[in-house]
Design a protein around this motif. Structure first.
Motif, PDB file in Angstrom:
ATOM      1  N   LEU A   1      13.862  17.650 -36.485  1.00  0.00           N
ATOM      2  CA  LEU A   1      13.702  17.908 -35.053  1.00  0.00           C
ATOM      3  C   LEU A   1      14.526  19.118 -34.618  1.00  0.00           C
ATOM      4  CD1 LEU A   1      13.784  14.280 -33.624  1.00  0.00           C
ATOM      5  CD2 LEU A   1      11.848  15.844 -33.598  1.00  0.00           C
TER       6      LEU A   1
ATOM      7  N   GLN B   1      12.798  22.272 -35.887  1.00  0.00           N
ATOM      8  CA  GLN B   1      11.638  22.611 -35.076  1.00  0.00           C
ATOM      9  C   GLN B   1      12.066  23.193 -33.735  1.00  0.00           C
ATOM     10  OE1 GLN B   1       9.451  19.572 -33.231  1.00  0.00           O
ATOM     11  NE2 GLN B   1       7.934  20.984 -32.459  1.00  0.00           N
TER      12      GLN B   1
ATOM     13  N   ARG C   1       5.435  17.727 -31.002  1.00  0.00           N
ATOM     14  CA  ARG C   1       5.119  17.832 -32.427  1.00  0.00           C
ATOM     15  C   ARG C   1       3.701  17.348 -32.650  1.00  0.00           C
ATOM     16  NH1 ARG C   1      10.187  17.263 -36.066  1.00  0.00           N
ATOM     17  NH2 ARG C   1       8.573  17.015 -37.581  1.00  0.00           N
TER      18      ARG C   1
END
Length: 132
Positions: free
Chosen positions: A44, A47, A56
């Motif tokens: 996470l 990203q 996502r």
């Protein structure tokens, strides 16, 4: 920067502060409170660094799996289980300490999963639908 090395190596991981209700907490408590494993949290964070705050999307979003049922099939299975339960269930005798609900019912012990599935197969064969 003062270092003994000639070149400064890039930072492998950034220093991150974790907060909960405005108070700074350690990463272990943060992961526990949000039910995150180490790999999930790092993915996470990775990203977020690359794409910012964005939902996502799973890679297989557009591909339907071979074993996915149609909505009508799900409805048919649900209706069968509901009807089967209405015919065969027994109310729970007395109250179990772990159970606070009064609407709990049990199937008799002779009703196994395979016997319920065989009954479903028989109904499906009679109706001519695809067996799940």
């Amino acid at each position: 920067m003062h270092s003994r090395k000639k070149e400064q190596s890039p930072r492998a991981s950034q220093l991150t502060d974790f907060y909960f209700h405005g108070r700074r907490i350690c990463i272990t408590l943060f992961r526990y409170l949000h039910c995150l494993g180490k790999r999930r949290l790092t993915s996470l964070m990775k990203q977020y660094k690359s794409e910012g705050i964005e939902a996502r999307i799973h890679k297989r979003k557009k591909v339907m799996l071979h074993n996915v049922l149609a909505k009508e099939d799900y409805e048919r299975v649900k209706d069968f289980i509901s009807n089967y339960a209405e015919l065969h269930v027994m109310p729970l005798p007395g109250r179990i300490p772990q159970s606070w609900r009064s609407d709990v019912f049990l199937l008799p012990t002779n009703c196994t999963k395979i016997s319920v599935y065989r009954a479903y197969e028989a109904v499906v064969k009679e109706s001519g639908f695809r067996c799940v």
